[in-house]
Design a protein around this motif. Structure first.
Motif, PDB file in Angstrom:
ATOM      1  N   ASN A 435      10.343  34.702  29.473  1.00  0.00           N
ATOM      2  CA  ASN A 435      10.031  35.169  28.132  1.00  0.00           C
ATOM      3  C   ASN A 435      10.737  36.504  27.912  1.00  0.00           C
ATOM      4  OD1 ASN A 435       8.410  37.235  29.312  1.00  0.00           O
ATOM      5  ND2 ASN A 435       6.622  35.867  29.312  1.00  0.00           N
ATOM      6  N   ASP A 436      10.622  37.067  26.704  1.00  0.00           N
ATOM      7  CA  ASP A 436      11.364  38.286  26.377  1.00  0.00           C
ATOM      8  C   ASP A 436      11.023  39.440  27.316  1.00  0.00           C
ATOM      9  OD1 ASP A 436      12.506  36.899  24.368  1.00  0.00           O
ATOM     10  OD2 ASP A 436      11.357  37.811  22.739  1.00  0.00           O
ATOM     11  N   ARG A 437       9.741  39.597  27.633  1.00  0.00           N
ATOM     12  CA  ARG A 437       9.327  40.731  28.446  1.00  0.00           C
ATOM     13  C   ARG A 437       9.879  40.628  29.861  1.00  0.00           C
ATOM     14  NH1 ARG A 437       5.473  39.041  25.177  1.00  0.00           N
ATOM     15  NH2 ARG A 437       4.541  37.637  26.695  1.00  0.00           N
ATOM     16  N   GLU A 438       9.821  39.432  30.433  1.00  0.00           N
ATOM     17  CA  GLU A 438      10.366  39.235  31.775  1.00  0.00           C
ATOM     18  C   GLU A 438      11.869  39.443  31.802  1.00  0.00           C
ATOM     19  OE1 GLU A 438       7.154  35.897  33.348  1.00  0.00           O
ATOM     20  OE2 GLU A 438       8.923  35.297  32.194  1.00  0.00           O
ATOM     21  N   LEU A 439      12.524  38.990  30.755  1.00  0.00           N
ATOM     22  CA  LEU A 439      13.974  39.114  30.696  1.00  0.00           C
ATOM     23  C   LEU A 439      14.403  40.572  30.581  1.00  0.00           C
ATOM     24  CD1 LEU A 439      16.725  37.813  30.544  1.00  0.00           C
ATOM     25  CD2 LEU A 439      16.365  37.402  28.125  1.00  0.00           C
ATOM     26  N   ILE A 440      13.715  41.340  29.731  1.00  0.00           N
ATOM     27  CA  ILE A 440      14.039  42.766  29.578  1.00  0.00           C
ATOM     28  C   ILE A 440      13.834  43.497  30.900  1.00  0.00           C
ATOM     29  CG2 ILE A 440      13.257  44.909  28.479  1.00  0.00           C
ATOM     30  CD1 ILE A 440      12.737  43.231  25.943  1.00  0.00           C
ATOM     31  N   ARG A 441      12.752  43.184  31.592  1.00  0.00           N
ATOM     32  CA  ARG A 441      12.487  43.824  32.883  1.00  0.00           C
ATOM     33  C   ARG A 441      13.576  43.480  33.886  1.00  0.00           C
ATOM     34  NH1 ARG A 441       9.262  42.815  37.665  1.00  0.00           N
ATOM     35  NH2 ARG A 441       8.453  44.800  38.473  1.00  0.00           N
ATOM     36  N   ALA A 442      13.964  42.192  33.965  1.00  0.00           N
ATOM     37  CA  ALA A 442      15.003  41.788  34.907  1.00  0.00           C
ATOM     38  C   ALA A 442      16.329  42.466  34.587  1.00  0.00           C
ATOM     39  CB  ALA A 442      15.161  40.260  34.871  1.00  0.00           C
ATOM     40  N   PHE A 443      16.646  42.567  33.303  1.00  0.00           N
ATOM     41  CA  PHE A 443      17.898  43.210  32.897  1.00  0.00           C
ATOM     42  C   PHE A 443      17.887  44.688  33.272  1.00  0.00           C
ATOM     43  CE2 PHE A 443      20.490  45.590  29.919  1.00  0.00           C
ATOM     44  CZ  PHE A 443      21.685  44.886  29.953  1.00  0.00           C
ATOM     45  N   PHE A 444      16.784  45.352  32.973  1.00  0.00           N
ATOM     46  CA  PHE A 444      16.710  46.790  33.238  1.00  0.00           C
ATOM     47  C   PHE A 444      16.817  47.074  34.735  1.00  0.00           C
ATOM     48  CE2 PHE A 444      14.520  50.769  34.092  1.00  0.00           C
ATOM     49  CZ  PHE A 444      15.129  51.621  33.184  1.00  0.00           C
ATOM     50  N   LYS A 445      16.112  46.310  35.552  1.00  0.00           N
ATOM     51  CA  LYS A 445      16.138  46.531  36.988  1.00  0.00           C
ATOM     52  C   LYS A 445      17.532  46.306  37.559  1.00  0.00           C
ATOM     53  CE  LYS A 445      11.792  47.537  37.610  1.00  0.00           C
ATOM     54  NZ  LYS A 445      11.389  48.919  38.019  1.00  0.00           N
ATOM     55  N   ARG A 446      18.236  45.319  37.014  1.00  0.00           N
ATOM     56  CA  ARG A 446      19.560  45.011  37.554  1.00  0.00           C
ATOM     57  C   ARG A 446      20.592  46.059  37.156  1.00  0.00           C
ATOM     58  NH1 ARG A 446      21.485  39.030  37.878  1.00  0.00           N
ATOM     59  NH2 ARG A 446      20.038  39.281  39.604  1.00  0.00           N
ATOM     60  N   PHE A 447      20.478  46.589  35.919  1.00  0.00           N
ATOM     61  CA  PHE A 447      21.530  47.470  35.421  1.00  0.00           C
ATOM     62  C   PHE A 447      21.083  48.928  35.268  1.00  0.00           C
ATOM     63  CE2 PHE A 447      22.814  43.257  33.889  1.00  0.00           C
ATOM     64  CZ  PHE A 447      24.092  43.198  34.439  1.00  0.00           C
ATOM     65  N   GLU A 448      19.955  49.283  35.839  1.00  0.00           N
ATOM     66  CA  GLU A 448      19.494  50.666  35.762  1.00  0.00           C
ATOM     67  C   GLU A 448      20.489  51.604  36.430  1.00  0.00           C
ATOM     68  OE1 GLU A 448      15.403  53.237  36.635  1.00  0.00           O
ATOM     69  OE2 GLU A 448      15.753  51.300  37.642  1.00  0.00           O
ATOM     70  N   SER A 449      21.078  51.143  37.523  1.00  0.00           N
ATOM     71  CA  SER A 449      22.034  51.987  38.245  1.00  0.00           C
ATOM     72  C   SER A 449      23.323  52.201  37.467  1.00  0.00           C
ATOM     73  CB  SER A 449      22.355  51.357  39.606  1.00  0.00           C
ATOM     74  OG  SER A 449      22.957  50.080  39.435  1.00  0.00           O
ATOM     75  N   LYS A 450      23.552  51.377  36.424  1.00  0.00           N
ATOM     76  CA  LYS A 450      24.756  51.501  35.600  1.00  0.00           C
ATOM     77  C   LYS A 450      24.551  52.438  34.423  1.00  0.00           C
ATOM     78  CE  LYS A 450      27.021  48.400  37.990  1.00  0.00           C
ATOM     79  NZ  LYS A 450      28.222  48.726  38.765  1.00  0.00           N
ATOM     80  N   GLY A 451      23.352  53.022  34.316  1.00  0.00           N
ATOM     81  CA  GLY A 451      23.115  53.981  33.246  1.00  0.00           C
ATOM     82  C   GLY A 451      22.286  53.453  32.097  1.00  0.00           C
ATOM     83  N   VAL A 452      21.760  52.239  32.221  1.00  0.00           N
ATOM     84  CA  VAL A 452      20.909  51.697  31.169  1.00  0.00           C
ATOM     85  C   VAL A 452      19.566  52.418  31.201  1.00  0.00           C
ATOM     86  CG1 VAL A 452      19.664  49.658  30.378  1.00  0.00           C
ATOM     87  CG2 VAL A 452      22.000  49.436  31.209  1.00  0.00           C
ATOM     88  N   THR A 453      19.133  52.911  30.045  1.00  0.00           N
ATOM     89  CA  THR A 453      17.846  53.596  29.931  1.00  0.00           C
ATOM     90  C   THR A 453      16.925  52.818  29.015  1.00  0.00           C
ATOM     91  OG1 THR A 453      18.508  54.922  28.022  1.00  0.00           O
ATOM     92  CG2 THR A 453      19.014  55.818  30.227  1.00  0.00           C
ATOM     93  N   GLN A 454      15.643  53.119  29.119  1.00  0.00           N
ATOM     94  CA  GLN A 454      14.671  52.451  28.257  1.00  0.00           C
ATOM     95  C   GLN A 454      14.923  52.774  26.787  1.00  0.00           C
ATOM     96  OE1 GLN A 454      10.608  53.068  29.530  1.00  0.00           O
ATOM     97  NE2 GLN A 454      11.129  52.816  31.705  1.00  0.00           N
ATOM     98  N   GLY A 455      15.322  54.004  26.531  1.00  0.00           N
ATOM     99  CA  GLY A 455      15.593  54.396  25.154  1.00  0.00           C
ATOM    100  C   GLY A 455      16.761  53.629  24.559  1.00  0.00           C
ATOM    101  N   LYS A 456      17.822  53.456  25.325  1.00  0.00           N
ATOM    102  CA  LYS A 456      18.988  52.727  24.817  1.00  0.00           C
ATOM    103  C   LYS A 456      18.670  51.250  24.617  1.00  0.00           C
ATOM    104  CE  LYS A 456      22.505  55.880  26.603  1.00  0.00           C
ATOM    105  NZ  LYS A 456      23.666  56.072  27.495  1.00  0.00           N
ATOM    106  N   LEU A 457      17.861  50.705  25.511  1.00  0.00           N
ATOM    107  CA  LEU A 457      17.452  49.315  25.336  1.00  0.00           C
ATOM    108  C   LEU A 457      16.615  49.150  24.074  1.00  0.00           C
ATOM    109  CD1 LEU A 457      16.494  47.797  28.815  1.00  0.00           C
ATOM    110  CD2 LEU A 457      18.202  46.976  27.208  1.00  0.00           C
TER     111      LEU A 457
END
Length: 487
Positions: A435-457
């Motif tokens: 679902n959307d929530r699981e997908l957002i969490r998976a995306f954030f965890k995978r690309f957090e090291s690339k500079g993705v922030t919660q605010g930008k998402l």
């Protein structure tokens, strides 16, 4: 900035998110493992965020151009039978046509051959209806299979009588023998025209006595598929693949110190399966060795809601019973069919169409495998159409252009249903989509090291940062509380 790695043919290999609550296409990459490769080559945050895009609203594999498979190439009497069952039982054409082809091919038998386009093909078909539970897919199959079951009962009674006679002879010989080593007459072979639940060993024994044509009938095909390889890797799939091509086999009987040799067989299959268990039933091994490619999948686009009748109507199956018995009686003859010049031209044009389809850039190997089998299935369909016409009173042994056009059109339908199955196999090997929530969490965890922030998402998805925070770090909140925060 490093250059992004190009994903292989994403339009074809990515599963559709249509019909689910998943809104972000990246989920396809996460499930298929593609995003790992992409992530390793991405260094800029804008490139990462650009991957996060809305999913398409339609499936990646085009839906069938034909809502129903064609039947116009079959004799009018057969078309009438299909129409009557579909009308009275309120079912789509697929529910009737699928078992009809398998049953008719088995009844006609191995002695019915289409000699054309450099091949000799008997009417061998592995037909599967795909539909949800409760869609009434089993009853039409029963109506179509009943004539074979009736023939089977007669054959079983005859075998029982032969077996009793054989036992009596063996007992008399043994009793009259001084040393008990007198040679005994050979045991009678089981002769059947259909089977249901049977082991591979028992099936092989039955095929020894029934090489002219046998149909395996399973209500739920998942059970049959699940039995394959259950007792170890014993080459079972290879055996079934050889049955599809009609190859013979030998059985060495240790107990009887003899060898049974079968030159060729005709093994047909018909059954049903639910879309939700396709991925569990057809493994990656089934795909890689071409096992799945040989099936003819009948998957209706629409199954109309059933109208409850005060007095349900029952189809008249008299004509169908007569046709199957006529086909079965034709087994006594060796019938070789040929193509008319115009039918040959139609077949040749379709073969060219198949080769052109194989040459499309980025075509996936699975589709190439499907196309490679369709030219064989085309000839087999033309064979069964002509045999049904002969059983209906048309004695010509030459396939007509109309029959060949129908065979080609049905193959085009089967091509599309095969690709729908492929899409389901690619995306259906998980219990459910994210679902959307699981997908957002998976995306954030995978690309957090690339500079993705919660605010930008949050900005990219036009939602609040607290909602993104809840997705990334879920707390003990109910689903209703989280969903209310989205609004």
């Amino acid at each position: 900035m490093a250059k992004k790695k190009k994903r292989e043919n994403p339009a074809k290999i990515q599963p559709s998110m249509a019909g689910t609550d998943t809104k972000i296409q990246l989920s396809a990459d996460i499930y298929n493992g593609v995003s790992k490769d992409v992530a390793s080559s991405v260094t800029d945050i804008d490139d990462v965020l650009s991957m996060l895009k809305l999913a398409p609203v339609s499936p990646t594999i085009k839906v069938n151009n034909r809502f129903e498979p064609p039947i116009y190439g079959l004799p009018q009497s057969v078309q009438d039978i299909i129409t009557e069952i579909c009308t009275k039982k309120q079912v789509p054409t697929e529910f009737v046509l699928s078992p009809l082809l398998a049953v008719a091919g088995a009844a006609a038998g191995r002695q019915s051959i289409l000699d054309g386009r450099g091949y000799k093909n008997p009417p061998c078909f592995w037909c599967v209806v795909i539909a949800d539970p409760g869609s009434n897919k089993s009853y039409p199959q029963k109506l179509i299979c009943d004539p074979l079951l009736d023939i089977n009962k007669v054959l079983a009674k005859a075998y029982d009588a032969e077996l009793q006679e054989w036992k009596a002879k063996c007992a008399a010989i043994s009793k009259g023998s001084k040393d008990g080593n007198a040679p005994l007459p050979p045991k009678p072979q089981k002769h059947r025209v259909c089977v249901s639940d049977t082991t591979r060993e028992a099936l092989a024994e039955i095929l020894v006595g029934s090489p002219d044509g046998l149909c395996q009938i399973r209500d739920e095909l998942s059970g049959w598929l699940g039995d394959i390889g259950r007792y170890g890797k014993s080459g079972e799939i290879s055996t079934y693949l050889s049955y599809w091509t009609g190859e013979g086999f030998t059985i060495d009987r240790k107990s009887e110190e003899s060898t049974a040799i079968v030159d060729a067989v005709l093994y047909n299959l018909c059954g049903t399966i639910q879309p939700g268990i396709l991925a569990d039933s057809f493994s990656q091994q089934h795909i890689s060795n071409g096992f799945t490619h040989r099936f003819m999948f009948f998957w209706p686009q629409i199954v109309a809601k059933k109208v409850i009748e005060r007095i349900p109507t029952v189809p008249d199956m008299t004509a169908w019973n007569s046709l199957i018995n006529s086909l079965y009686s034709l087994r006594q003859q060796k019938i070789t069919l040929t193509l008319s010049d115009e039918a040959n031209n139609v077949a040749m044009d379709y073969e060219k169409e198949i080769e052109d389809s194989k040459d499309v850039p980025d075509i996936v190997p699975y589709e190439k495998g499907v196309l490679s089998k369709l030219d064989i299935i085309m000839l087999r369909l033309a064979c069964v159409a002509r045999m049904l016409a002969i059983a209906d009173g048309d004695n010509s042994h030459e396939v007509t252009p109309t029959e060949m056009k129908w065979a080609c059109d049905l193959c085009r339908y089967l091509h599309q249903t095969q690709m729908r199955v492929y899409e389901e196999l690619q995306s259906g090997n998980r219990q459910r989509p994210m679902n959307d929530r699981e997908l957002i969490r998976a995306f954030f965890k995978r690309f957090e090291s690339k500079g993705v922030t919660q605010g930008k998402l949050a900005k990219l998805l036009n939602t609040s940062q607290p909602y993104i925070s809840q997705c990334v770090n879920p707390k003990a909140k109910t689903t209703q509380e989280i969903e209310s925060s989205e609004q």
